[in-house]
Design a protein around this motif. Structure first.
Motif, mmCIF file in Angstrom:
data_model
loop_
_atom_site.group_PDB
_atom_site.id
_atom_site.type_symbol
_atom_site.label_atom_id
_atom_site.label_comp_id
_atom_site.label_asym_id
_atom_site.label_seq_id
_atom_site.Cartn_x
_atom_site.Cartn_y
_atom_site.Cartn_z
ATOM 1 N N PRO A 60 4.625 40.805 39.465
ATOM 2 C CA PRO A 60 3.621 41.776 39.008
ATOM 3 C C PRO A 60 2.834 42.423 40.141
ATOM 4 O O PRO A 60 2.571 43.625 40.122
ATOM 5 N N ARG A 61 2.475 41.645 41.169
ATOM 6 C CA ARG A 61 1.728 42.196 42.301
ATOM 7 C C ARG A 61 2.597 43.081 43.187
ATOM 8 O O ARG A 61 2.084 43.731 44.102
ATOM 9 N N GLY A 62 3.888 43.087 42.924
ATOM 10 C CA GLY A 62 4.799 43.880 43.734
ATOM 11 C C GLY A 62 4.863 45.336 43.330
ATOM 12 O O GLY A 62 5.481 46.154 44.025
ATOM 13 N N ARG A 63 4.216 45.689 42.218
ATOM 14 C CA ARG A 63 4.215 47.082 41.777
ATOM 15 C C ARG A 63 3.217 47.910 42.585
ATOM 16 O O ARG A 63 2.235 47.398 43.098
ATOM 17 N N ILE A 64 3.484 49.202 42.662
ATOM 18 C CA ILE A 64 2.546 50.126 43.288
ATOM 19 C C ILE A 64 1.408 50.415 42.310
ATOM 20 O O ILE A 64 0.240 50.435 42.680
ATOM 21 N N ALA A 102 5.176 46.043 46.821
ATOM 22 C CA ALA A 102 4.272 47.020 47.423
ATOM 23 C C ALA A 102 3.339 46.417 48.459
ATOM 24 O O ALA A 102 2.796 47.137 49.306
ATOM 25 N N GLY A 103 3.100 45.108 48.402
ATOM 26 C CA GLY A 103 2.191 44.500 49.357
ATOM 27 C C GLY A 103 0.804 45.115 49.295
ATOM 28 O O GLY A 103 0.226 45.300 48.222
ATOM 29 N N ARG A 104 0.255 45.485 50.455
ATOM 30 C CA ARG A 104 -1.114 46.004 50.511
ATOM 31 C C ARG A 104 -1.255 47.381 49.871
ATOM 32 O O ARG A 104 -2.370 47.840 49.621
ATOM 33 N N LYS A 105 -0.135 48.054 49.588
ATOM 34 C CA LYS A 105 -0.180 49.379 48.976
ATOM 35 C C LYS A 105 -0.070 49.319 47.451
ATOM 36 O O LYS A 105 0.155 50.328 46.802
#
Length: 350
Positions: A60-64, A102-105
């Motif tokens: 889930p945190r991998g989405r932009i 997406a990481g920090r983005k």
């Protein structure tokens, strides 16, 4: 060359046209829906050799954004499988998926970070936000990095079970893997930071883990940013060195884009502006590459291939404007491309 087949492992593309992965921001809970079915299905009817499904989050945190696609659970994979099956049954196109984080983005909308209560805590190799006004991302521990590698591996397994022909790892555009590659966004002092060898470690671990889920009937691509247009940052020499290593780790093609990691970087944009990056990686690393970036016509694409600058032509905006770009180009060049039998009465203009 544009309408000649090319084979990666046992995956043969009918032509060199590729629909580049492009976010549609149209999912709820990461699930593909009717829009995506029509979107990808229409490009398959247009004769495109390979369709790449948009950046798809491995967690889930991998989405932009909240509306980006995901493949971190089986329900998401089942929705994608319906698209894959339609493409295989009703066209000659192959279909791939871009696995991404997406990481920090991440946790954004319209390129603006959304409040934590509406989004999520972002993660990164180092406590450096993409823009100074954004929240400082959570720094991944070594244990958490290993978990991210497993997220990519499990996403690849779901993609294989869904029937995809190609898996692409997104290591470009300033997203998580690119954040590890760049010395400007990765200031770690452990085995994942510092030297070139340490900064590429995360990507190589992902590549090796994903390859464990693949066989000779599924090809593996990696998208990179050939340069990030910043002093002392990730550059074309780094990309070429990486490509040589990726080849030895079983990567079949390096998809060469650019930029995305450094806010405010100055980029000179013109038709085919990233083609020289693909050319340098292809010819110095002796790997197959894809060229992308304002490629608009069949003649332009043919020239890129004939010049030895790339092996595949990735098209983004132009194929949004014209889903039938590949088949129309075949008419212009007197070549053959898939044309739906339902439409045959329109194949020859009278």
């Amino acid at each position: 060359m544009l309408y000649t087949p090319i084979t990666f492992r046992n995956v043969t593309l009918k032509n060199r046209w590729v629909m580049s992965p492009m976010c549609m921001y149209s999912c709820e809970n990461g699930l593909a829906n009717d829009f995506h079915f029509v979107h990808y299905g229409s490009r398959a009817q247009g004769g495109t050799g390979l369709l790449m499904v948009e950046a798809t989050g491995v967690e889930p945190r991998g989405r932009i954004t909240n509306h980006c696609m995901g493949i971190w659970n089986n329900e998401q994979a089942e929705k994608l499988q319906k698209i894959v099956e339609f493409v295989h049954k009703n066209s000659e196109s192959k279909i791939g998926i871009q696995l991404a984080h997406a990481g920090r983005k991440g946790s954004t909308w319209n390129n603006i970070q959304i409040p934590l209560e509406e989004g999520w805590e972002t993660v990164a190799p180092s406590p450096i936000p993409y823009h100074p006004t954004e929240r400082i991302p959570h720094v991944l521990t070594v244990e958490e990095i290993k978990k991210q590698v497993q997220n990519f591996k499990q996403a690849a397994r779901r993609a294989v079970n869904a029937g995809f022909d190609v898996i692409e790892i997104h290591a470009a555009h300033g997203y998580l893997v690119h954040q590890f590659l760049s010395p400007l966004s990765n200031i770690r002092t452990d085995e994942y930071g510092g030297s070139f060898e340490n900064r590429i470690r995360f990507l190589l671990e992902i590549v090796d883990a994903v390859n464990e889920e693949l066989n000779e009937n599924i090809a593996l691509f990696v998208r990179i940013s050939g340069t990030e247009y910043a002093e002392n940052g990730w550059d074309i020499e780094s990309s070429t060195a990486l490509a040589k290593i990726l080849k030895n780790h079983g990567v079949d093609l390096v998809d060469v884009s650019s930029g995305g990691n450094i806010h405010g970087a100055k980029i000179s944009v013109f038709d085919g502006y990233q083609v020289p990056l693909s050319s340098q990686v292809r010819n110095e690393a002796e790997v197959k590459t894809g060229a992308v970036g304002l490629i608009k016509t069949a003649n332009q694409a043919e020239e890129i291939l004939q010049s030895g600058d790339a092996d595949l032509i990735f098209v983004a905006r132009e194929i949004l404007r014209n889903p039938y770009l590949a088949v129309q180009g075949s008419f212009e060049m007197n070549e053959e491309a898939f044309f739906p039998h339902q439409y045959l009465r329109a194949k020859i203009s009278t």
